[in-house]
Design an enzyme around this catalytic site. Structure first.
Site, PDB file in Angstrom:
ATOM      1  N   ASN A  55      -5.019   0.133  13.432  1.00  0.00           N
ATOM      2  CA  ASN A  55      -4.686  -0.561  12.189  1.00  0.00           C
ATOM      3  C   ASN A  55      -5.961  -1.181  11.620  1.00  0.00           C
ATOM      4  O   ASN A  55      -6.434  -2.212  12.096  1.00  0.00           O
ATOM      5  CB  ASN A  55      -3.639  -1.648  12.525  1.00  0.00           C
ATOM      6  CG  ASN A  55      -3.104  -2.339  11.295  1.00  0.00           C
ATOM      7  OD1 ASN A  55      -3.652  -2.209  10.205  1.00  0.00           O
ATOM      8  ND2 ASN A  55      -2.027  -3.089  11.474  1.00  0.00           N
ATOM      9  N   HIS A  59       1.583  -3.651   1.800  1.00  0.00           N
ATOM     10  CA  HIS A  59       2.202  -4.410   2.899  1.00  0.00           C
ATOM     11  C   HIS A  59       3.551  -3.820   3.286  1.00  0.00           C
ATOM     12  O   HIS A  59       4.431  -4.534   3.781  1.00  0.00           O
ATOM     13  CB  HIS A  59       2.442  -5.892   2.509  1.00  0.00           C
ATOM     14  CG  HIS A  59       1.194  -6.722   2.476  1.00  0.00           C
ATOM     15  ND1 HIS A  59       1.125  -7.896   1.753  1.00  0.00           N
ATOM     16  CD2 HIS A  59      -0.017  -6.574   3.072  1.00  0.00           C
ATOM     17  CE1 HIS A  59      -0.074  -8.440   1.919  1.00  0.00           C
ATOM     18  NE2 HIS A  59      -0.792  -7.647   2.708  1.00  0.00           N
ATOM     19  N   GLU A 116       3.115  -5.018  12.818  1.00  0.00           N
ATOM     20  CA  GLU A 116       2.986  -3.727  12.126  1.00  0.00           C
ATOM     21  C   GLU A 116       2.835  -2.581  13.120  1.00  0.00           C
ATOM     22  O   GLU A 116       3.286  -1.467  12.881  1.00  0.00           O
ATOM     23  CB  GLU A 116       1.755  -3.749  11.211  1.00  0.00           C
ATOM     24  CG  GLU A 116       1.901  -4.665  10.012  1.00  0.00           C
ATOM     25  CD  GLU A 116       0.676  -4.639   9.120  1.00  0.00           C
ATOM     26  OE1 GLU A 116      -0.442  -4.518   9.640  1.00  0.00           O
ATOM     27  OE2 GLU A 116       0.851  -4.749   7.894  1.00  0.00           O
ATOM     28  N   ARG A 168      -7.906 -13.553  -3.806  1.00  0.00           N
ATOM     29  CA  ARG A 168      -7.472 -12.753  -4.961  1.00  0.00           C
ATOM     30  C   ARG A 168      -6.627 -13.597  -5.902  1.00  0.00           C
ATOM     31  O   ARG A 168      -5.790 -14.384  -5.451  1.00  0.00           O
ATOM     32  CB  ARG A 168      -6.646 -11.542  -4.502  1.00  0.00           C
ATOM     33  CG  ARG A 168      -7.456 -10.527  -3.759  1.00  0.00           C
ATOM     34  CD  ARG A 168      -6.607  -9.325  -3.375  1.00  0.00           C
ATOM     35  NE  ARG A 168      -7.024  -8.824  -2.081  1.00  0.00           N
ATOM     36  CZ  ARG A 168      -6.219  -8.310  -1.174  1.00  0.00           C
ATOM     37  NH1 ARG A 168      -4.923  -8.198  -1.413  1.00  0.00           N
ATOM     38  NH2 ARG A 168      -6.684  -7.890  -0.033  1.00  0.00           N
ATOM     39  N   ARG A 173      -2.470   3.390  10.619  1.00  0.00           N
ATOM     40  CA  ARG A 173      -1.985   2.840   9.349  1.00  0.00           C
ATOM     41  C   ARG A 173      -2.978   3.216   8.261  1.00  0.00           C
ATOM     42  O   ARG A 173      -4.179   2.994   8.406  1.00  0.00           O
ATOM     43  CB  ARG A 173      -1.886   1.322   9.436  1.00  0.00           C
ATOM     44  CG  ARG A 173      -1.710   0.636   8.103  1.00  0.00           C
ATOM     45  CD  ARG A 173      -1.483  -0.850   8.281  1.00  0.00           C
ATOM     46  NE  ARG A 173      -1.593  -1.565   7.038  1.00  0.00           N
ATOM     47  CZ  ARG A 173      -2.674  -2.225   6.621  1.00  0.00           C
ATOM     48  NH1 ARG A 173      -3.758  -2.257   7.368  1.00  0.00           N
ATOM     49  NH2 ARG A 173      -2.670  -2.849   5.470  1.00  0.00           N
TER      50      ARG A 173
END
Ligand code: ADP
Length: 404
Positions: free
Chosen positions: A7, A184, A389, A245, A94
């Site tokens: 990942n 996500h 994840e 961000r 991923r």
């Protein structure tokens, strides 16, 4: 089956060596045989590798890129005897952006790598690390061990057009593949699937607002187990206020700042991605823990950044309650969502009007744990779900190989 999950974030590589015994094992409850992280890739970093109950290995190290990080991980796993033919059956990666091309987990071959490269202009910063790791793994392991790509955009391919389109000329949208892809996806899917398990609700009957609140942040509206809207869009810049961000802004600001500051548009984009969000507002930090500390010491700009962060999340919850016509629950995940009772309480403050009542003691106790944080009589419940994840990557890898 024993699966290695890889990942890649922009400057990290996380891996897990997982055994998926039976598909009936609840998601997130697979056996982890080893796991670790290569941190701060590209500068003075650190590796931390663990074999549960046996070994914790940590060392500062300078790693140039994700390819080198992959070599480092595979060397260590080989050292531990975990890379032999009997010990590793597949690798799952991923990949952030699958474009419109990849909406299912896909066995990696040359054509798939070319396909991922072809959509990577949509997210150069995000796909390149995974591509480097995929190439390095293929070089080291050869083609005998199958590799599968699992896409972070895939969960949102169920967005209806009214949510996935931008109101721009259709010809431009079609020509440049412009749509709201959402990101996500693994995290929102994990929260949905764990919620279904914890509450013994069939996944197909869930109506949720899932919140992934980490350095990057996004919200998703989930209906019947599927994503029907999400806050990130064409890129991960849209939506909630994040560590660095901006999230939603008036798009005119890009041209305005470019003209006023006499800089290229790309530079303004860079500011919006790396110098904005909570870092930009506070002028202090992008890290929520540091901001909460600064706020407690009376730093007014840190306080404003935290207040704006919570307000924006609450605004999205309100919007998604309208989209879904109410919800069964709000699910908090990500470093902030899992660990900060204070932020969860501030996001949900004043929402009793819609039936959301947080139980103070449940909320205070839920730090890095899974469980309900809403009061017994709350009409909309709230849960925390620490996101794994890797569990989704491992499951999808097994499922993809068994079905193929
Ligand atoms: P990423 O999106 O990079 O995976 P994480 O999910 O690890 O990031 O989240 C990192 C964020 O979580 C940081 O802002 C960090 O300050 C915040 N965080 C972690 N623990 C806590 C805590 N106990 N209280 C408040 N914020 C926390």
């Amino acid at each position: 089956m024993k699966i290695l999950t890889v990942n890649c974030g922009s400057s990290t590589l996380k891996f897990q060596f997982v055994e998926v015994e039976r598909e009936e094992t609840p998601i997130g409850r697979e056996r982890r045989l080893a796991y670790g992280i290569v941190d701060r890739i590209g500068s003075k970093g650190r590796i931390r590798f663990t074999v549960p109950l046996k070994e914790d290995y940590s060392q500062p190290i300078a790693i140039a890129d994700h390819g080198e990080a992959t070599h480092c991980v595979l060397d260590w796993l080989r050292d531990k005897g975990l890379l032999g033919r009997d010990s590793l059956q597949a690798v799952g990666h991923r990949v952030v952006h699958g474009g419109s091309l990849f909406v299912d987990p896909t066995v990696i071959n040359d054509a798939v790598i070319t396909g991922i490269e072809a959509v990577s202009h949509l997210a150069p910063l995000h796909n390149e690390p995974a591509l480097s790791a995929i190439r390095a793994t293929r070089t080291i392991l050869g083609s005998a061990i199958p590799q599968v790509a699992v896409f972070d955009t895939a969960f949102h391919h169920t967005l209806p057009e009214r949510a996935s389109r931008y109101a721009i000329p259709m010809s431009l949208a079609e020509k440049h593949h412009i749509r709201r892809y959402g990101f996500h996806g693994l995290a929102h899917r994990y929260m949905t699937e764990r919620y279904a398990i914890i509450t013994a609700t069939p996944k197909e009957r869930t109506k949720l607002i899932t919140l992934q609140l980490g350095n990057g942040c996004s919200a998703a509206a989930i209906e019947d187990g599927c994503s029907v809207d999400t806050s990130m869009g064409f890129t991960p810049l849209e939506g909630l206020i994040m560590g660095t961000r901006s999230g939603d802004i008036d798009p005119s600001l890009v041209g305005f700042l470019s003209r006023q500051e006499n800089v290229d548009v790309r530079e303004v984009e860079e500011w919006l991605n790396t110098r904005s969000g909570m870092l930009g507002v506070s002028g202090h930090s992008s890290d929520m823990r540091e901001l909460l500390d600064a706020e407690a010491k009376g730093n007014a700009r840190a306080a404003l950044a935290v207040e704006m962060f919570c307000y924006r999340v609450r605004k999205y919850i309100g919007a998604y309650l309208a989209v879904l016509r109410g919800a069964d629950a709000i699910v908090f995940g990500g470093g902030i969502g899992e660990n900060s009772p204070q932020i969860r309480a501030r996001i949900c403050r004043g929402m009793e009007w819609c039936g959301l009542v947080i139980d103070q003691s449940y909320n205070a106790e839920a730090v890095g744990t899974e469980g309900r944080i809403s009061a017994e009589n709350s009409r909309i419940h709230a849960y925390t779900v620490p996101v794994d994840e890797e569990s989704i990557i491992a499951r999808d890898t097994v499922r993809c190989l068994r079905s193929g």
